[in-house]
Design an enzyme around this catalytic site. Structure first.
Site, PDB file in Angstrom:
ATOM      1  N   LYS A  75      40.878  36.092 -16.429  1.00  0.00           N
ATOM      2  CA  LYS A  75      39.491  35.925 -16.878  1.00  0.00           C
ATOM      3  C   LYS A  75      38.912  34.731 -16.134  1.00  0.00           C
ATOM      4  O   LYS A  75      39.596  33.713 -15.969  1.00  0.00           O
ATOM      5  CB  LYS A  75      39.482  35.691 -18.393  1.00  0.00           C
ATOM      6  N   SER A 152      34.227  38.576 -25.304  1.00  0.00           N
ATOM      7  CA  SER A 152      33.744  38.158 -24.008  1.00  0.00           C
ATOM      8  C   SER A 152      34.685  38.512 -22.858  1.00  0.00           C
ATOM      9  O   SER A 152      34.259  38.463 -21.693  1.00  0.00           O
ATOM     10  CB  SER A 152      33.502  36.647 -24.016  1.00  0.00           C
ATOM     11  N   SER A 176      37.406  37.413 -28.817  1.00  0.00           N
ATOM     12  CA  SER A 176      37.150  37.857 -27.443  1.00  0.00           C
ATOM     13  C   SER A 176      38.307  38.515 -26.700  1.00  0.00           C
ATOM     14  O   SER A 176      38.104  39.041 -25.610  1.00  0.00           O
ATOM     15  CB  SER A 176      36.657  36.684 -26.604  1.00  0.00           C
TER      16      SER A 176
END
Ligand code: GLN
Length: 483
Positions: A75, A152, A176
């Site tokens: 990420k 997210s 997330s």
């Protein structure tokens, strides 16, 4: 089920069914083919091929490490030395970190091949990936309508679900990792707060943030967790305790375990499909020999409002560092003050500004006691709720989200309705507990749904043990074409 798990790739590499260079090229080819999903912000093609070559050498001379030659993604909020790290924001559009995050360093030390950095909601604030400065991500399960992958960690979820990498890191402040995993039909594990170091992760809300994984299977999540866990002197909140061999708990009998079904998690607006799958999940565990019982967590209903005070409060402090001087983006201004103002006005988009405004407000002199302090008290009550329920049961079974992924253009238009996506996941963050989302089935629209397991602190092995039973019996379908 994923057609090629991290575990399968590991076996394939060691048995010389394919080389790391071959599998890396296959993933890079798919990343190119599915560019329109927008799962990656940065692809490190050259670097990936170089490290795949080195891994192949290590495999052939018998010095392969735990994850040698396995292509993964990070990420884009894990700092990577020399590789751009944006946190999904214009503010960091050109930021090349001078050091490596502990989690990514541990993965590199275990021999992974880094394919690239995945798209995400700006500064990890969101549940849809729609707040990324780099554009939305398409869920690989999209059919007639384009679906969001959740957020997210939406880029990581889409990349794993769509076979663009073997596994990926995520971060989970309020859901997330688990929510995008549920929306994308894969496994998302958020460890106990303190299990993994936060050093070198772009901070959102420091008392809630935790690194996690997006993987094809529960066993993969266990393998991944053993690598990224552990004490780090650079993070004072990381815990100094032994890291079990989590994967040895996958497939272990769950006979005699007590599983609680918290009644308060049947929230308003929950789809009938998810209610049915929740019941099915309970039945699966019962049939496997666990004792399933209803329990109560009375303060759960205050978790979301309290989260949306605590998280913005911490975010407003953490994001103060983006002033146009130290990092990334800078706008012009006639004076220093004007430069600050212009930088923060242009560098952050609406959702981030909203959080900074809320956070600054609840921390301000007149409102601190009324909002922030009260939220902290609620947080303590939520923690106590969990401690008393864990006197009675070993772990909890809940849906991960009230509904399945929504289509582009059909997302909730007001922020509060969007925040409701996290209603079932934020409780674990507020209490620092570990949780996992396991795919359970498709709803009537053909969209993935997940069930969540929550365990006591530092009992991730229970998530692996019970999660693998759910996974096996759910028989979740494979997504379209195989690798
Ligand atoms: N969707 C939640 C939020 O926007 C959680 C985000 C996260 O876990 N990083 O705050």
């Amino acid at each position: 089920m994923h057609t090629l798990s991290l575990h399968d790739i590991k076996c394939g590499l060691l048995n010389k069914k394919f080389s790391s260079v071959e599998i890396t090229k296959r993933f890079l080819g798919r990343i190119e083919k599915y560019k329109h999903w927008n799962a990656f912000i940065t692809v490190c093609e050259e670097l990936a091929l170089q490290s795949a070559q080195q891994s192949d050498q290590r495999i052939s001379n018998g010095t392969a490490r735990e994850l040698e030659g396995i292509p993964i993604a990070l990420k884009d909020l894990f700092l990577t030395k020399g590789i751009k790290t944006t946190a999904g924001s214009k503010m960091l559009y050109n930021f090349v970190p001078p050091y490596e995050s502990t989690v990514s360093q541990k993965l590199l030390d275990a021999g992974v091949v880094l394919l690239g950095k995945t798209n995400m909601d700006e500064f990890a604030m969101g549940s849809s990936n729609l707040t990324s400065y780099y554009g939305p991500v398409v869920n690989p399960w999209s059919r007639d309508k384009k679906l969001v992958p959740g957020g997210s960690s939406g880029g990581s979820a889409a990349a794993v679900a769509g076979y663009l990498c073997a596994a990926a890191t995520g971060s989970d402040t309020g859901g997330s990792v688990r929510q995008p995993a549920a929306f994308s039909g894969i496994v998302g594990l958020k460890p106990t707060y303190g299990r993994c170091s936060r050093y070198g992760m772009v901070a959102f809300a420091s008392s809630l943030d935790q690194a996690g994984s997006l993987t094809a299977t529960v066993r993969d999540a266990a393998i991944f967790l053993s690598v990224i866990s552990g004490y780090d002197e650079k993070d004072s909140t990381s815990e100094n305790r032994a890291v079990p061999d989590f994967k040895s708990f996958a497939g272990k009998s769950i006979k005699g375990l007590k599983i609680g079904i918290p009644r308060e998690y049947a929230v308003e607006g929950m789809s009938d499909d998810i209610i049915d799958f929740w019941k099915k999940g309970g039945k699966i565990l019962e049939e496997a020999g666990a004792e399933v019982m209803e329990v109560s967590l009375p303060y759960s209903k205050y978790a979301l409002p309290a989260y949306y005070i605590v998280a913005p409060a911490e975010a407003s402090a953490n994001l103060a560092r983006y002033d146009g001087i130290r990092y990334g983006f800078r706008a012009e201004g006639k004076s220093l003050k004007e430069m600050y103002e212009n930088t923060r006005t242009e560098g952050f988009a609406d959702e981030v500004k909203r959080r900074i405004l809320i956070g600054t407000y609840v921390l301000s002199a007149g409102y601190y006691d009324a909002y922030y302090l009260r939220a902290l008290k609620i947080r303590e009550l939520i923690r106590q709720d969990f401690s008393s329920v864990f006197q009675k049961v070993d772990l909890l079974l809940t849906p991960t989200t009230p509904t399945s992924a929504f289509a582009f253009g059909e997302e909730p238009k007001d922020p509060v309705t969007m925040y409701l996506n996290d209603v079932l996941t934020v409780t674990a963050n507020m209490a620092g507990l570990p949780g996992i989302s396991v795919p359970i089935g498709l709803d009537k629209l053909g969209r993935p749904l997940g069930l969540q397991l929550i365990a006591p602190h530092f009992m991730e092995e229970l998530l692996v043990q019970v999660g693998s039973v759910l996974e096996k019996e759910a028989n979740f379908p494979t997504l379209g074409e195989a690798m």
